[in-house]
Design a protein around this motif. Structure first.
Motif, short mmCIF file in Angstrom:
data_model
loop_
_atom_site.label_atom_id
_atom_site.label_comp_id
_atom_site.label_asym_id
_atom_site.label_seq_id
_atom_site.Cartn_x
_atom_site.Cartn_y
_atom_site.Cartn_z
N THR A 53 0.87 -1.15 0.13
CA THR A 53 0.03 0.46 0.31
C THR A 53 0.86 1.25 -0.03
O THR A 53 0.56 2.15 -1.25
CB THR A 53 -0.54 0.48 1.45
OG1 THR A 53 -1.86 -1.35 1.27
CG2 THR A 53 -1.95 1.19 1.36
N LEU B 81 2.22 2.12 -3.51
CA LEU B 81 1.48 1.94 -3.90
C LEU B 81 0.93 3.37 -4.32
O LEU B 81 1.05 4.30 -5.18
CB LEU B 81 -0.03 1.40 -4.25
CG LEU B 81 -0.02 -0.24 -4.98
CD1 LEU B 81 -1.12 -0.93 -4.75
CD2 LEU B 81 0.63 -0.29 -6.26
N ALA B 82 0.99 4.12 -2.74
CA ALA B 82 0.79 5.50 -2.58
C ALA B 82 1.93 6.27 -3.48
O ALA B 82 1.56 7.66 -4.48
CB ALA B 82 0.49 5.68 -0.90
N SER B 83 3.32 5.38 -3.22
CA SER B 83 4.38 6.41 -3.69
C SER B 83 4.12 6.49 -5.10
O SER B 83 4.44 6.94 -5.51
CB SER B 83 5.55 5.73 -2.74
OG SER B 83 6.43 6.24 -3.57
N LEU B 84 4.10 5.97 -5.74
CA LEU B 84 3.42 5.67 -7.39
C LEU B 84 2.27 6.58 -7.46
O LEU B 84 3.14 7.28 -8.52
CB LEU B 84 3.15 4.08 -7.67
CG LEU B 84 4.42 2.87 -7.72
CD1 LEU B 84 4.14 0.90 -7.92
CD2 LEU B 84 6.49 3.15 -8.33
N THR B 85 1.75 6.08 -7.07
CA THR B 85 0.65 7.34 -7.35
C THR B 85 1.05 8.86 -7.07
O THR B 85 0.30 9.77 -7.85
CB THR B 85 -0.30 7.21 -6.93
OG1 THR B 85 -0.93 5.49 -6.65
CG2 THR B 85 -2.16 7.75 -6.68
N ARG B 86 1.61 9.31 -6.20
CA ARG B 86 1.95 10.35 -6.41
C ARG B 86 3.61 10.42 -7.43
O ARG B 86 3.41 11.93 -7.96
CB ARG B 86 3.00 10.61 -4.67
CG ARG B 86 2.21 10.51 -3.42
CD ARG B 86 2.70 11.36 -2.66
NE ARG B 86 3.38 10.45 -2.21
CZ ARG B 86 3.37 9.35 -1.09
NH1 ARG B 86 2.41 9.35 -0.37
NH2 ARG B 86 4.50 8.58 -0.74
N SER B 87 4.54 9.20 -7.39
CA SER B 87 4.77 10.31 -8.43
C SER B 87 4.50 10.09 -9.97
O SER B 87 5.03 11.00 -10.74
CB SER B 87 5.57 8.77 -8.65
OG SER B 87 6.71 8.32 -7.64
N THR B 88 3.71 9.73 -10.65
CA THR B 88 2.99 9.46 -11.73
C THR B 88 2.29 10.64 -11.37
O THR B 88 2.12 11.92 -12.55
CB THR B 88 1.88 7.98 -11.69
OG1 THR B 88 2.68 6.87 -11.46
CG2 THR B 88 1.08 8.42 -12.91
N SER B 89 1.51 11.51 -10.82
CA SER B 89 1.05 13.00 -10.79
C SER B 89 1.53 13.50 -10.59
O SER B 89 1.16 14.96 -12.02
CB SER B 89 0.06 12.67 -9.27
OG SER B 89 -0.37 14.10 -9.04
N ASN C 224 2.50 13.23 -14.31
CA ASN C 224 1.37 14.44 -15.17
C ASN C 224 1.86 15.56 -15.19
O ASN C 224 0.90 16.27 -16.29
CB ASN C 224 0.40 13.30 -15.09
CG ASN C 224 0.09 12.11 -15.24
OD1 ASN C 224 0.75 10.84 -16.58
ND2 ASN C 224 -0.36 11.35 -14.15
#
Length: 330
Positions: free
Chosen positions: A276, A279-287, A290
């Motif tokens: 988890t 995934l949170a770190s990947l979500t921040r990096s993806t944001s 973008n």
């Protein structure tokens, strides 16, 4: 003015407990917090045990039902012998503009018990309310609460003024009125926020702080057990076989949790938590990526539009000049 010390030889201005008021009073948390803060602040400023504290009560009254919702502090004049009425009126009108439904319904102070001095002050409020209430904070009161929670376990007492006729003479006295603490949803949230110290902390931070406090308490208690066992071994503490048996039983229960099923469940939950967090770190990096791509696209598009438009105009100008020269040659 002094702190209104009670003279035990003075005639009591409060009727006996057998006489009660018929008022139904609902006390909200905000007045409790305001009065307590007012008293503590004056106590620290003046460095006295019981500073004179005075304020007004705001609320609503419908017949014999009274609701105390808010308070504000009052000022004195004439060396503390009289209330500053101009200040009271100005503050009341200011609150009236913001809270039209709230009316002046009484006053509050801090004292062990009501005295004749309170009777004199009380008479000065009758011009603003026909039957003003008196709410007293008793910081030295011994609080005894019942198991069913029906008794009042707050250091506050409410009083209503009445007339006592005795031996063909009349005098103003106070009669105690019971009250209940009434809270709304917004008030419960505010009180909970205040109790936790306020701030901008999230629920996760509050949960982690609670967990940290629990772990620290467990660690301190384990240290106490270790210190006791060490002292018994060294002979500096008396041997208590009951305590030693309890410690032995506690230690014997620990290996019971070290089995294959427990370890598998623990590893699964640990991996889920780590996944988890990943995934949170990947979500921040993806944001973030973008946002960077959007900014780069916007910058590139702006430059192409600017330079592209200029280049096209220049080419059109050169073509028109070439056509004019060819026409002149013919």
């Amino acid at each position: 003015m002094s702190a209104m010390d009670t003279d035990h030889e003075e005639l009591s201005v409060v009727l006996s407990s057998t006489t009660t008021s018929g008022l139904s009073i609902a006390l909200h948390p905000l007045p409790i917090l305001n009065i307590s803060e007012h008293f503590i602040r004056l106590k620290l400023e003046k460095q006295t045990h019981l500073p004179f504290t005075l304020g007004a009560l705001l609320g609503t009254q419908n017949g014999r039902e009274v609701e105390i919702v808010n308070t504000f502090e009052l000022a004195l004049e004439d060396d503390g012998e009289a209330i500053d009425h101009s200040f009271l009126v100005n503050r009341r009108d200011q609150y009236k503009q913001v809270f039209p439904s709230l009316e002046f319904i009484g006053w509050y102070t801090v004292a062990p018990i009501p005295t004749s001095r309170h009777i004199e002050l009380h008479s000065q409020f009758t011009g603003y309310c026909s039957t003003p209430l008196l709410l007293i904070l008793q910081p030295t009161a011994n609080l005894i609460g019942s198991v069913d929670g029906t008794s009042q376990n707050l250091p506050f007492k409410a009083y209503e003024q009445t007339i006592e006729i005795k031996d063909r003479t009349s005098r103003s006295v106070f009669v105690e009125a019971s009250y209940t603490v009434e809270t709304g949803e917004a008030e419960r949230i505010a009180v909970d926020w205040t109790a936790k110290g306020g701030g901008s902390g999230t629920s996760l931070e509050s949960h982690l702080q609670t967990q940290r406090a629990a772990v620290k308490m467990l660690h301190d208690r384990i240290l106490v057990l270790i210190q006791y066992v060490t002292s018994v071994i060294a002979g500096t503490a008396p041997t208590d076989h009951g305590i030693l048996r309890a410690i032995s039983a506690l230690l014997a229960s620990l290996p019971a949790s070290e089995n294959k099923t427990f370890r598998e469940e623990f590893n699964t939950e640990s991996e889920d938590v780590q996944l988890t967090a990943l995934l949170a770190s990947l979500t921040r990096s993806t944001s973030i990526l973008n946002d960077l791509v959007d900014k780069h696209s916007l910058l590139t598009t702006s430059r192409e539009d600017r330079f592209g438009a200029g280049g096209g105009a220049a080419r059109r100008t050169r073509l028109q000049m070439g056509s004019a020269r060819i026409g002149d040659w013919h």
